[in-house]
Structures are given as structure tokens and as C-alpha cells.
Design a protein around this motif. Structure first.
Motif, PDB file in Angstrom:
ATOM      1  N   VAL A 101      36.487  47.655  35.210  1.00 53.75           N
ATOM      2  CA  VAL A 101      36.897  47.927  36.585  1.00 53.75           C
ATOM      3  C   VAL A 101      37.422  46.670  37.237  1.00 53.75           C
ATOM      4  CG1 VAL A 101      35.300  49.862  36.950  1.00 53.75           C
ATOM      5  CG2 VAL A 101      34.536  47.524  37.462  1.00 53.75           C
ATOM      6  N   MET A 102      38.380  46.850  38.126  1.00 49.78           N
ATOM      7  CA  MET A 102      38.817  45.757  38.987  1.00 49.78           C
ATOM      8  C   MET A 102      38.368  46.078  40.399  1.00 49.78           C
ATOM      9  SD  MET A 102      42.613  44.537  40.107  1.00 49.78           S
ATOM     10  CE  MET A 102      42.814  43.088  41.161  1.00 49.78           C
ATOM     11  N   ILE A 103      37.663  45.150  41.004  1.00 55.10           N
ATOM     12  CA  ILE A 103      37.371  45.268  42.423  1.00 55.10           C
ATOM     13  C   ILE A 103      38.329  44.315  43.140  1.00 55.10           C
ATOM     14  CG2 ILE A 103      35.431  43.617  42.190  1.00 55.10           C
ATOM     15  CD1 ILE A 103      35.880  46.425  44.868  1.00 55.10           C
ATOM     16  N   ASP A 104      39.184  44.869  43.972  1.00 56.18           N
ATOM     17  CA  ASP A 104      40.154  44.063  44.698  1.00 56.18           C
ATOM     18  C   ASP A 104      39.740  43.985  46.160  1.00 56.18           C
ATOM     19  OD1 ASP A 104      42.253  42.737  45.774  1.00 56.18           O
ATOM     20  OD2 ASP A 104      43.788  44.195  45.223  1.00 56.18           O
ATOM     21  N   ALA A 105      38.989  42.934  46.462  1.00 59.43           N
ATOM     22  CA  ALA A 105      38.580  42.679  47.845  1.00 59.43           C
ATOM     23  C   ALA A 105      39.326  41.470  48.393  1.00 59.43           C
ATOM     24  CB  ALA A 105      37.070  42.454  47.911  1.00 59.43           C
ATOM     25  N   SER A 106      40.512  41.197  47.819  1.00 60.02           N
ATOM     26  CA  SER A 106      41.274  40.009  48.197  1.00 60.02           C
ATOM     27  C   SER A 106      41.811  40.066  49.618  1.00 60.02           C
ATOM     28  CB  SER A 106      42.435  39.800  47.211  1.00 60.02           C
ATOM     29  OG  SER A 106      43.313  40.911  47.227  1.00 60.02           O
ATOM     30  N   MET A 107      41.851  41.271  50.198  1.00 57.48           N
ATOM     31  CA  MET A 107      42.321  41.392  51.575  1.00 57.48           C
ATOM     32  C   MET A 107      41.240  41.036  52.586  1.00 57.48           C
ATOM     33  SD  MET A 107      40.907  44.203  50.364  1.00 57.48           S
ATOM     34  CE  MET A 107      42.255  44.806  49.342  1.00 57.48           C
ATOM     35  N   LEU A 108      39.999  40.904  52.129  1.00 60.11           N
ATOM     36  CA  LEU A 108      38.894  40.512  53.005  1.00 60.11           C
ATOM     37  C   LEU A 108      38.831  38.992  53.108  1.00 60.11           C
ATOM     38  CD1 LEU A 108      36.137  42.885  51.545  1.00 60.11           C
ATOM     39  CD2 LEU A 108      37.664  43.318  53.485  1.00 60.11           C
ATOM     40  N   ASP A 109      38.032  38.499  54.053  1.00 58.91           N
ATOM     41  CA  ASP A 109      37.867  37.045  54.100  1.00 58.91           C
ATOM     42  C   ASP A 109      37.099  36.605  52.855  1.00 58.91           C
ATOM     43  OD1 ASP A 109      34.951  36.811  54.584  1.00 58.91           O
ATOM     44  OD2 ASP A 109      35.386  37.569  56.580  1.00 58.91           O
ATOM     45  N   TYR A 110      37.144  35.321  52.567  1.00 59.78           N
ATOM     46  CA  TYR A 110      36.661  34.818  51.285  1.00 59.78           C
ATOM     47  C   TYR A 110      35.204  35.179  51.011  1.00 59.78           C
ATOM     48  CZ  TYR A 110      35.454  31.664  47.490  1.00 59.78           C
ATOM     49  OH  TYR A 110      35.016  31.150  46.292  1.00 59.78           O
ATOM     50  N   GLU A 111      34.307  34.963  51.966  1.00 65.83           N
ATOM     51  CA  GLU A 111      32.895  35.231  51.729  1.00 65.83           C
ATOM     52  C   GLU A 111      32.630  36.709  51.490  1.00 65.83           C
ATOM     53  OE1 GLU A 111      30.460  33.204  51.099  1.00 65.83           O
ATOM     54  OE2 GLU A 111      31.786  31.467  51.328  1.00 65.83           O
ATOM     55  N   LYS A 112      33.344  37.586  52.185  1.00 67.06           N
ATOM     56  CA  LYS A 112      33.184  39.018  51.959  1.00 67.06           C
ATOM     57  C   LYS A 112      33.728  39.411  50.592  1.00 67.06           C
ATOM     58  CE  LYS A 112      33.098  40.588  56.766  1.00 67.06           C
ATOM     59  NZ  LYS A 112      33.780  41.391  57.821  1.00 67.06           N
ATOM     60  N   ASN A 113      34.808  38.759  50.161  1.00 71.80           N
ATOM     61  CA  ASN A 113      35.353  38.990  48.823  1.00 71.80           C
ATOM     62  C   ASN A 113      34.304  38.615  47.778  1.00 71.80           C
ATOM     63  OD1 ASN A 113      36.927  39.321  46.529  1.00 71.80           O
ATOM     64  ND2 ASN A 113      38.520  37.893  47.151  1.00 71.80           N
ATOM     65  N   VAL A 114      33.681  37.466  47.957  1.00 70.12           N
ATOM     66  CA  VAL A 114      32.639  37.017  47.029  1.00 70.12           C
ATOM     67  C   VAL A 114      31.477  38.005  46.995  1.00 70.12           C
ATOM     68  CG1 VAL A 114      30.868  35.254  46.610  1.00 70.12           C
ATOM     69  CG2 VAL A 114      33.203  34.561  47.188  1.00 70.12           C
ATOM     70  N   ASP A 115      30.997  38.402  48.157  1.00 70.70           N
ATOM     71  CA  ASP A 115      29.835  39.296  48.228  1.00 70.70           C
ATOM     72  C   ASP A 115      30.124  40.665  47.604  1.00 70.70           C
ATOM     73  OD1 ASP A 115      28.382  37.333  49.477  1.00 70.70           O
ATOM     74  OD2 ASP A 115      28.666  38.122  51.500  1.00 70.70           O
ATOM     75  N   THR A 116      31.290  41.219  47.936  1.00 71.77           N
ATOM     76  CA  THR A 116      31.664  42.532  47.401  1.00 71.77           C
ATOM     77  C   THR A 116      31.816  42.478  45.892  1.00 71.77           C
ATOM     78  OG1 THR A 116      32.820  43.071  49.457  1.00 71.77           O
ATOM     79  CG2 THR A 116      33.361  44.400  47.519  1.00 71.77           C
TER      80      THR A 116
END
Length: 284
Positions: A101-116
């Protein structure tokens, strides 16, 4: 053989200096074309679907035909969620039988991308599913995602080191100037950025938006450390054009077994060309 995750095939690609093709499929015909071509080339292959394709066809239907293909052909086949846009969708795909799977949370701010991303890694790794994530933003259009081409959104090498360490992902999609969809103007890739990311990071690197990138640039990207290359638009266009040609020749044609077969054959040709270009033939 059964469907596999992408870990072994991508790490072998990294060690041996080639890339594995990841082809976006949309229906039975495109999936059959991809796996048949990969088998004839004795190549590992990644079948992948976007959230839009899952909405259209259903993750359970897709997983079922992918499993059938894996039992039919004696090559490593992974089923991958491309640009997964939510934790919930990732879980649905894993439950259906996706092996990557790819989780693409790149549109979120950096810390939220990391957490997700870290949250996805925890549940995916628990059941042997590999995880890709994105840092930076790829220009162009992917389903309903619109992005601008801005070097400020390219992947920062030092941030990538922190991201990989904190999330535990298996592969990283990087932004170095590629775009989803059709290119407008000359393709310019930031190879110095790619070299620096490869120097700092030891996991496989992924190139999105490779449809339409000239062959010489693709080869250079592979030589500098790209291990997975996504192809979507270059499959969709010939598939559609081949079907149009059938109706041009015979406007009254009504048998989908005939006009879809034309599209299937056109996809086979493209997949074989890409496998040769990526250097993954005879690597199964």
C-alpha cells in the motif's frame, strides 16, 4: 505462486541497479495484459490501482482477479494501492488482499504526514504488507488531486532521512520534477537531488509520473537509484485509441470481447517496452 509484497523485488532491484515496473490497471483486460507481458518477459511486476479505480471497480473484485493472475503465472506479482488517500482506504485494501500500500499524506503538514504514515506502517507490517509513502509533491493530476509544479515542493534530502527513520516505510516516492498525466513542455528532472537522496537513504526509491519521460532520462534515473517506476497514462491512451480504432473501422460493432481485446493487445506492447527499458526482464 501467491501474491507477494514489494519488499524482495524492490530490494533486489536496488542491489542490482534496475527498476520494477508498477502499472496502473483499471479492469480485467488491462490487468491481464500487464501480467501476461510480464510473464513473457520473465519479470517481476507490480499491479496498482488508485482510489478512483477502487471506487470504480471495487477493491474486492480487483484483489480477486489479481490473485487468479498470481496463481496462473510463475512470476512475483504484487498488488499495490497507489496514492492511498486515507487510513480507512488502506485498511479496506489490506483486508481485501492487497500486498502493498501507498499512504500519500504528502498534502498534510510534515508532522501529520509522519504520524499518518507511521500509523499505516504499524498495521501493514503486522500482516506482512509493504508500505510506500511520498515526501514532496508530484506535479499534475492523479484522480482528483491537482498539484502545481514548484521546486519548493520537491523532496528535501535531509527531511527524507528523518521521514524514513521516523516512519519505518519500505519505499519512498520522491518529487524531482516528474508529473502525473501528460507533460507540457520539456521534461527536466533534478538528478542532483536524486543523487543526494540516494546517498543518504538506503530503502528503494520510487518515481511517479514517468509516462512520457524520455527513455534516456528514465535510464539515468535508474542508474542514480530509482527502483520502482509508475506507468499509468502511457497505458490508458493506447488502450483507448485501440478501441476507438475498432469503432472507426466498424461503427456497428457491439461485442466487447472484440473491441476490448484490441485494447488489451495495445497495453501488452507498452508493458513489454517498459520492462525492457527498466532492465527488469529475466529478473523474476
Amino acid at each position: 505462486m501467491a501474491l507477494v509484497n514489494t519488499n524482495k523485488m524492490l530490494n533486489q532491484a536496488k542491489i542490482n541497479g534496475y527498476a520494477v515496473g508498477a502499472f496502473n490497471i483499471h479492469n480485467l483486460e488491462t490487468l491481464k495484459a500487464v501480467v501476461k507481458s510480464a510473464s513473457e518477459m520473465n519479470s517481476p511486476v507490480i499491479l496498482q490501482t488508485t482510489p478512483g479505480t477502487i471506487k470504480h471497480a471495487g477493491e474486492d473484485y480487483i484483489a480477486s482477479i489479481a490473485r487468479t493472475a498470481s496463481e496462473k503465472y510463475n512470476i512475483p506479482i504484487a498488488l499495490h494501492l497507489d496514492h492511498g488517500n486515507s487510513f480507512e482506504l488502506v485498511v479496506k485494501c489490506i483486508r481485501a488482499g492487497y500486498t502493498s500500500v501507498m499512504i500519500d499524506a504528502s498534502m498534510l503538514d510534515y508532522e501529520k504526514n509522519v504520524d499518518t504514515t507511521r500509523k499505516v506502517v504499524e498495521i501493514a507490517h503486522a500482516v506482512g504488507v509493504s508500505v510506500e509513502a511520498e515526501l514532496g509533491s508530484i506535479a499534475g493530476v492523479e484522480d482528483d488531486l491537482y498539484l502545481n509544479d514548484d521546486k519548493k515542493s520537491y523532496t528535501d534530502p535531509d527531511t527524507a532521512v528523518d521521514f524514513v527513520k521516523r516512519t519505518g516505510i519500505d519505499s519512498l516516492a520522491i518529487a524531482i520534477g516528474t508529473a502525473h498525466g501528460l507533460y507540457k513542455g520539456e521534461v527536466r528532472l533534478d538528478f542532483e537531488r536524486l543523487k543526494e537522496i540516494r546517498r543518504l537513504i538506503d530503502i528503494p526509491l520510487v518515481l511517479h509520473g514517468a509516462s512520457g519521460v524520455p527513455d534516456d532520462l528514465v535510464k539515468k534515473a535508474i542508474n542514480l537509484g530509482i527502483n520502482k517506476i509508475n506507468i499509468a497514462t502511457e497505458l490508458k491512451i493506447p488502450f483507448a485509441n485501440s478501441i476507438k480504432e475498432v469503432f472507426k473501422q466498424n461503427p456497428d460493432e457491439s461485442d466487447p470481447r472484440k473491441y476490448l481485446l484490441n485494447g488489451e493487445k495495445s497495453v501488452e506492447e507498452v508493458v513489454k517496452e517498459k520492462i525492457k527499458l527498466f532492465g527488469c526482464y529475466d529478473r523474476a
